[in-house]
Design an enzyme around this catalytic site. Structure first.
Site, mmCIF file in Angstrom:
data_model
loop_
_atom_site.group_PDB
_atom_site.id
_atom_site.type_symbol
_atom_site.label_atom_id
_atom_site.label_comp_id
_atom_site.label_asym_id
_atom_site.label_seq_id
_atom_site.Cartn_x
_atom_site.Cartn_y
_atom_site.Cartn_z
ATOM 1 N N SER A 57 -11.537 0.029 -0.890
ATOM 2 C CA SER A 57 -9.927 -0.018 0.092
ATOM 3 C C SER A 57 -10.255 -0.451 1.119
ATOM 4 O O SER A 57 -9.311 -0.891 1.806
ATOM 5 C CB SER A 57 -9.588 0.798 -0.545
ATOM 6 N N ASP B 17 1.194 -1.667 0.140
ATOM 7 C CA ASP B 17 -0.047 0.377 -0.316
ATOM 8 C C ASP B 17 0.983 1.107 -0.262
ATOM 9 O O ASP B 17 2.131 1.243 -0.654
ATOM 10 C CB ASP B 17 -0.872 0.154 1.363
ATOM 11 N N HIS C 251 -3.576 7.082 2.752
ATOM 12 C CA HIS C 251 -4.432 5.300 2.120
ATOM 13 C C HIS C 251 -4.004 4.713 3.132
ATOM 14 O O HIS C 251 -5.065 3.373 3.311
ATOM 15 C CB HIS C 251 -4.071 4.884 0.708
#
Length: 601
Positions: free
Chosen positions: A548, A330, A379
């Site tokens: 996600s 990620d 994220h």
């Protein structure tokens, strides 16, 4: 005599007056009967090469006579370059033959006043870009090209000319100005470019990836045969992957042979080459707020679900083994922020060490080439925060951060492949991939890595995507591996929500979520509480929405059934999943399977 002299002077004066009254346009050059291909220079991006084929036959047409003084085979090819804007241009050669190319540039007026602009130039590379200067003094600019086939004296074999081999010629006035991402830090001990430039069309980086799933295959020999600079390389148990730089302004697609003209095919090693692959270095874009993800604070969450989604980390990693290892490929984790102590409680503490994994650290940054995978976009912090937020397994949990996305939310395909192979090598229990690569066909290097994970018992949890699309028709990878033969280790996750905010009703697909009952294994709730990125205190949380987040909800539930926890996928499916008639009847998720928001409470 004087009278005759006077008349002669008048006649000469008349000639002078008549001459001065003529415009240059009234003067015509002799007809030029040269008949050869003309290459335009006025396109900066996507300039289609002119392809010379049938290289064992003489060029047809009326060719100019030029003093070409390079090594010749008698099969040279000639093109004319059409009006370079300022006299300078970049000559581009796409060499689809296993050969050294020899070329020379001339200026002329048709076939008169021929002057060499360059000496004899040569290259062994499949892609050649040469800047040509001072061509504006000539009405015509010609390029002569010839080739000499490789021999075993300096190459892999004595090559013979194949029926489909070719040389492509293109030209551009100037190099296109493309974007780039920051890459290797100068202080890094890992080799690699300081910046990765985009290709002309912006769809890939300006390089290609060659490799093999066979770790005994000599990929470096193939790289040498290609003649391109090595940008960076990786060699491990999962095989070898090498990134090769493509000259600026040239098409990685054309060089890589992904189109109709397979440039690299003639140069493959003659032994063990069947499992070699070549691909573009795809730009992978991760979803961000406003671009695939949304602020979950703006949606109505069922009151009964809030305790089940609350961030309450427990049972962090311990030294000496026995940990469930979740590898987050990620954007990293926020290091040094308000929640640093929480994240520190799940750092990697197992004994395995490598160039990419060291005990006592958060993980590895595949962009900068160091052991500080600091999140720059939030994220990774949200996805990892979701995993640790309510893990309920008995075995301690390790979360290893493999950072491939930087400040622009972009990653290289090369980095993703290397990170996946390394995650397998360190015996991860689960690899979480909350991203996808939209391609019609499965990318080969990633396919190798995912299949290798399956052979080692590593489960991959990934996203279906956020485009409200059927991933049968619009696949993205690795999500499209879900439910396919040979990829039973891949769990592809869609997002769901509850109609009327009632968690006792069958859930429905979230409006944004991708779907397919042929490729999507399961659905999970569309959001969860996680530490806010750049939080100022321990009460600062976010609810980020998107597949996600749905994927790490599955990861944390599944982690309690895998590795040292025992159980397995079948038991997890039986004990934790339920079926939604809506998700099933509409063909959105395999058998309508979903993870209830309060499963396990």
């Amino acid at each position: 005599m004087k009278h005759h002299q006077f008349l002669l002077c008048l006649a000469l004066l008349g000639v002078i007056l008549l001459w001065s009254g003529c415009d240059d346009e009234d003067l015509t050059d002799p007809d030029c009967t040269v008949d050869i291909p003309v290459i335009s220079t006025n396109v900066l991006c996507g300039n289609e090469p002119y392809y010379f084929e049938n290289l064992d036959e003489p060029q047809a047409g009326n060719l100019p006579s030029l003093p070409f003084n390079c090594t010749t085979s008698g099969m040279e090819r000639i093109v004319r370059i059409d009006e370079p804007a300022d006299g300078d241009f970049y000559l581009q050669l796409y060499v689809g033959v296993a050969a050294t190319v020899h070329f020379q540039v001339f200026g002329a007026n048709c076939e008169d006043n021929v002057v060499p602009i360059t000496g004899c130039l040569q290259s062994d590379a499949v892609a050649v870009s040469e800047r040509i200067v001072s061509a504006n003094d000539f009405e015509d600019v010609y390029v002569v090209i010839d080739y000499t086939l490789f021999t075993s004296a300096n190459h892999l074999a004595d090559y013979v000319l194949g029926p489909d081999e070719f040389i492509g010629v293109a030209a551009i006035d100037e190099l296109p100005q493309t974007d780039a991402i920051d890459y290797r830090d100068q202080s890094s001990t890992y080799e690699g470019p300081g910046r990765l430039a985009f290709s002309c069309d912006g769809g890939t980086f300006q390089r290609v990836i060659i490799g093999s799933c066979n770790n005994k295959a000599d990929v470096y020999a193939w790289a040498r045969e290609m003649g391109l600079p090595i940008s960076e390389a990786y060699q491990g148990e999962g095989g070898t992957t090498v990134a090769l730089d493509i000259p600026e302004g040239m098409s990685p697609n054309a060089v890589g042979g992904m189109g109709d003209k397979p440039l690299t095919k003639p140069r493959r090693p003659k032994a063990d080459s069947s499992d070699f692959f070549i691909e573009e270095d795809y730009i992978i874009e991760v979803s961000t707020l406003g671009n695939g993800l949304f602020d979950g604070n703006d949606i109505s969450i069922p009151e009964e679900a809030l305790p089940c989604l609350a961030y309450q980390p427990r049972n962090g990693s311990r030294p000496g083994g026995g940990n469930v290892i979740v590898n987050m490929i990620d954007s990293g984790i926020e290091i040094g922020g308000a929640f640093n102590d929480d994240f520190q409680g799940f750092i990697y503490q197992d004994e395995y060490e490598s160039a990419f994994a060291q005990p006592g650290l958060f993980g590895f940054d595949y962009l900068r080439g160091d052991f500080e995978p600091n999140d720059e976009i939030g994220h990774g912090t949200a996805t990892a925060g979701t995993v640790i937020g309510d893990y309920r397994g008995d075995a301690p949990l390790t979360v290893f951060h493999s950072k491939i996305f930087g400040i622009n939310g972009l990653a290289s395909y090369f980095g993703a492949v290397v990170a996946t192979n390394e995650a397998v090598d360190m015996k991860s229990t689960i690899i979480n991939m909350s991203w996808g690569i939209p391609l019609e066909e499965a990318p080969q290097a990633l396919t190798c890595a995912v299949q290798r994970a399956a052979s080692q018992g590593v489960v991959i949890v990934t996203t279906a995507g956020n485009e409200n699309a059927n991933i049968d028709a619009a696949p993205q990878w690795p999500g499209a591996f879900g439910l396919q033969n040979g990829f039973e280790n891949v769990i592809t996750v869609a997002s769901m929500q509850y109609p009327n905010n009632n968690i006792d009703e069958d859930p429905v697909k979230a409006s944004f979520s991708n779907f397919s009952n042929q490729r999507v294994n399961v659905a999970a709730y569309l959001t969860s509480q996680s530490p806010a990125f750049m939080a100022t205190d321990l009460d600062d949380f976010d609810y980020i929405g998107g597949t996600s987040i749905s994927a790490p909800l599955i990861t944390r539930s599944l982690a309690a059934y895998l590795g040292p926890n025992g159980g397995g996928l079948a038991l997890w499916t039986a004990e934790r999943l339920e079926r939604s008639s809506q998700l099933n009847s509409l063909g959105q998720v395999y058998e309508g399977l979903y993870l209830p928001v309060c499963s396990g409470f």
